[in-house]
Structures are given as C-alpha cells and as structure tokens.
Design a protein around this motif. Structure first.
Motif, PDB file in Angstrom:
ATOM      1  N   SER A  29      -3.898   5.400   6.938  1.00  0.00           N
ATOM      2  CA  SER A  29      -3.159   6.383   6.136  1.00  0.00           C
ATOM      3  C   SER A  29      -3.286   7.765   6.774  1.00  0.00           C
ATOM      4  CB  SER A  29      -3.671   6.419   4.697  1.00  0.00           C
ATOM      5  OG  SER A  29      -5.048   6.748   4.657  1.00  0.00           O
ATOM      6  N   GLY A  52       1.656   5.428  -0.690  1.00  0.00           N
ATOM      7  CA  GLY A  52       1.066   6.761  -0.703  1.00  0.00           C
ATOM      8  C   GLY A  52       2.088   7.834  -0.988  1.00  0.00           C
ATOM      9  N   VAL A  67      -3.899   6.124  -2.253  1.00  0.00           N
ATOM     10  CA  VAL A  67      -3.247   4.935  -1.715  1.00  0.00           C
ATOM     11  C   VAL A  67      -3.345   3.857  -2.785  1.00  0.00           C
ATOM     12  CG1 VAL A  67      -3.176   3.216   0.114  1.00  0.00           C
ATOM     13  CG2 VAL A  67      -3.879   5.547   0.649  1.00  0.00           C
ATOM     14  N   VAL A 126       1.716   5.446   5.928  1.00  0.00           N
ATOM     15  CA  VAL A 126       0.776   4.331   5.806  1.00  0.00           C
ATOM     16  C   VAL A 126       1.245   3.228   6.738  1.00  0.00           C
ATOM     17  CG1 VAL A 126      -0.238   2.602   4.287  1.00  0.00           C
ATOM     18  CG2 VAL A 126       0.233   4.883   3.395  1.00  0.00           C
ATOM     19  N   ALA A 172       0.870  -1.175   0.000  1.00  0.00           N
ATOM     20  CA  ALA A 172       0.000   0.000   0.000  1.00  0.00           C
ATOM     21  C   ALA A 172       0.903   1.219   0.000  1.00  0.00           C
ATOM     22  CB  ALA A 172      -0.915  -0.005   1.223  1.00  0.00           C
TER      23      ALA A 172
END
Length: 407
Positions: free
Chosen positions: A198, A156, A162, A186, A154
């Motif tokens: 997040s 960001g 995301v 994250v 994941a």
C-alpha cells in the motif's frame, strides 16, 4: 443471445485451435483488427457521482491458468452465458469511486454488465453529513486476492485504512491500520495472494500480511504509485516529482518479529529521471520491462536492469491522471485522455492502433482495462461513468451500415 449470434460474434477472431501456435506478427495484426472494430456498447452511471478511480478484472492468474487473447475460445450455454471453470473469475469486474466499491458480472446471460454487489463504506457518523461523507470516505484504489470459494478485495482511500472485503460473505472481514493519510495505491504480490503493498500520502509504502493483519515492512518512500517486479523480490515506485526508485522486498523469514522492518530511502536505488518533474501516476510491467506514465501524457518503456529506454510514447491525453492497462499477452496498452478518448498502442512498434470515442464519452477517463480475451475495453471516468467498448464482427458492422443507409 441466440447460438447463431454467438457464432457470428466470435467467427472473425476466435476460430483458433487451443493448442495451435499463432505467430506474434499474425497475432498482432488480428488483434489490431479487433481494436479497430470496437464500438461503444454499454454505459453505466454509478450513483455516487464521484470519479471512478480504479477498475480491474479478477483474472486470478496466480491460481488459474487458461488461454487469453486470441487463444481464448468461449463456449456458451442455452441462455447465452459463458461456461467456465469454478476458478475462472475473469468475468468479474470491480470499481471504486466516491465511497463505494461495486462488483459487476461482465458476462451474465450474454454480454451485459450487471451489478452483483455494492459496498458503501461511508462510516455511520458521516451518513447525515454529505460534506464529511465525500471528503473523508473517498475510495482511491484496490486489488484482488483469491481465496478458495471467495474473492477478497483490499481497498484503500482517504481515511488511510486498508479494508479487506469478502465478496462471498458481502462483508468487511478485517482492517489494516498503520497509514495516517490517504492511500494512493494498493498492489497484490505477483506470487502470493496473502501479501499486498500500500502506498500512502504519509510518505510510506507498507508491505502487509493480509491473513495476520500484520505490517511486515515500512518503506520510507515518498511515492504516489508502485508496481511489483514479476518475481515479487522488488518493486518500482514513482512520485509526484517524477522520481523513480527500485526497492528490494524483505523475505518473510526476515520479518518474524512483531515490529515491521523499516527500509530507508538510502537503501533504495534511484533511477535516472525520465519524466522530468512530472507526477508519476501509473506503473506497469510488460515483457520483463517497466512502463511508467506521467500525467503529461508521456509513457516510458524501459529495462529494469540497464535503465535503458526501449521506447517512449507521447500520448494525446492532455494533462490527465489515468491508470493505463497492458493486455494479458503484453502486446498492447490502452490509456485514457482528459477528453473521454481511449488510445490503444502496439507496445513493440509504438504505433497507435486505434482511438476509441463517442459523442457521449466526454468525461476524462481515469482508468481503463482490457478483458481477458481483449475483445472489450472498459473505462472508468469522471462523475461515475463506466463505458464498455466491444469488438463488433464484420457482418454486424455491415448490417449497421445498411440500417444507416435505409434511414
């Protein structure tokens, strides 16, 4: 790597029976020996030319239970590669910097640091515009998520999205939309590989269900960084003004509606100020306590329930944004400086164990991590530099000393 070299490299610290208990004091002493005998062995320069903002091993601790630190005994095949179970992914390392996510094998055919995959997340509209590419697609943070026969990341950054990346398929499989500004941090849930947190410059922290691409809760937290309690029932946040808060995490049974739950700031607990007004840039858990770091080089180690300080560390980092790391045995932490140094501290005693540096390590260290066996520390620095410090056994050090005398 020959079998003799492998045996020699491991002989000083890994001659441990898997089920034999090592006393904490003896373990600390032997690990300090490891850290004090580390040398810079690998340098990698990523081509994006930006800072490496985060790096992390895929330890997969929620699904894989195995020894670590001094208790980890590696076995090698004839090629010198480490033999491991299919769920042991602790050799895999990821980094984010510029607009790129890179994945490395840290034990490929021995002790190299080899690139496995690279993802350039520059949008097609920005490919021909260097300024737009660097400003709008910078990646800041990521976390690992385990799936059977796959690893997800994941990721960001500055675009507020995301992105969920599948390593096995080398593809972006979903995008979590909701944040309107840069994503600072994250974090994966300590009990679930489907829940992530997040933290954004838009003044919110969002709790997500990854498989459903659904936002479960929105916390009105003006935060720069967060860290889950090991139970996953709460998290700690820090912000640019030194403010630390504790937030309760709603259970998934409370979030059956399509709309996410909103948790207001008044529903959080404000912790006493420990860092003045300094920017909080990293939070970690260790031994059931919280470790918070501010950019002025101060780390506070404190109890989450009583808020009493266990120990304060003043690190010679200069004013530096750096994600520090705690070893898996929770005995030591490492942190980088603005001058390219890495410091290793004993958490319990507060004693500095070693200073790692090199004449070629001059860039500010933005992040650093321990390997699973604590025999390596890897750093990410300004301008795309990755540096790996390795434990070198006493016989090899003696050989090097002899070579120096001969020269």
């Amino acid at each position: 790597m020959t079998s003799a070299a492998v045996k020699r490299r491991l002989s000083d610290t890994t001659n441990v029976q898997p089920n034999k208990t090592i006393k904490t004091e003896d373990r600390e002493h032997r690990l300090e020996h490891v850290f004090q005998n580390m040398r810079l062995r690998r340098i990698v320069k990523e081509n994006h030319g930006g800072d490496i903002n985060q790096l992390a091993f895929f330890f997969n601790n929620k699904n894989f239970n195995a020894p670590f630190g001094l208790d980890q005994v590696k076995t090698f095949d004839k090629r010198g590669a480490v033999q491991r179970e299919s769920t042991d992914t602790s050799n895999i390392l990821a980094t984010v910097g510029g607009c790129e996510l890179s994945i490395y094998d840290n034990e490929h055919c021995g002790d190299h640091l080899d690139i496995m995959s690279n993802f350039d997340l520059t949008p097609p509209s920005a490919i021909d515009d260097e300024e737009e590419s660097s400003d709008k697609t910078r990646l800041e943070t990521f976390c690992w998520l385990y799936r059977k026969r796959d690893g997800l990341l994941a990721v960001g950054g500055t675009d507020g999205l995301v992105r969920i990346i599948s390593v096995a398929n080398s593809a972006e499989i979903s995008i979590l939309k909701g944040h309107t500004k840069l994503i600072y941090d994250v974090q994966s849930h300590p009990q679930s590989d489907n829940i992530i947190l997040s933290t954004s410059k838009d003044g919110t922290v969002r709790l997500w269900d990854v498989d459903q691409s659904k936002c479960i809760a929105i916390f009105e937290a003006d935060a720069t960084v967060t860290c889950f309690n090991p139970s996953g029932e709460s998290f700690v946040s820090g912000n640019a003004r030194g403010e630390i808060r504790v937030w309760n995490v709603p259970s998934t049974t409370e979030t059956m509606d399509d709309e996410p739950i909103t948790v207001q700031k008044k529903d959080s607990h404000l912790v006493r100020k420990m860092h003045g007004d300094s920017y909080i840039d990293c939070i970690r858990m260790a031994n059931g306590n919280v470790m918070t770091k501010s950019i002025n080089g101060k780390i506070e180690y404190w109890n989450l329930e009583t808020e009493k300080t266990v120990r304060s560390y003043k690190i010679r980092t200069g004013e530096n944004y750096c994600r520090f790391d705690v070893s898996l045995d929770e005995l030591f932490f490492c942190v980088g400086s603005s001058q390219g140094m890495v410091y290793v501290y004993n958490i319990k005693t507060g004693k500095i164990v070693t200073e790692l540096g090199h004449r070629r390590a001059t860039k500010a260290v933005k992040c650093c991590v321990f390997s699973r066996d604590s025999r390596q520390i890897i750093t990410g620095s300004e301008d795309g530099f990755i540096m790996r410090y390795d434990y070198i056994d006493s016989d090899t050090l003696a050989e090097w000393k002899a070579w120096t005398k001969d020269d």
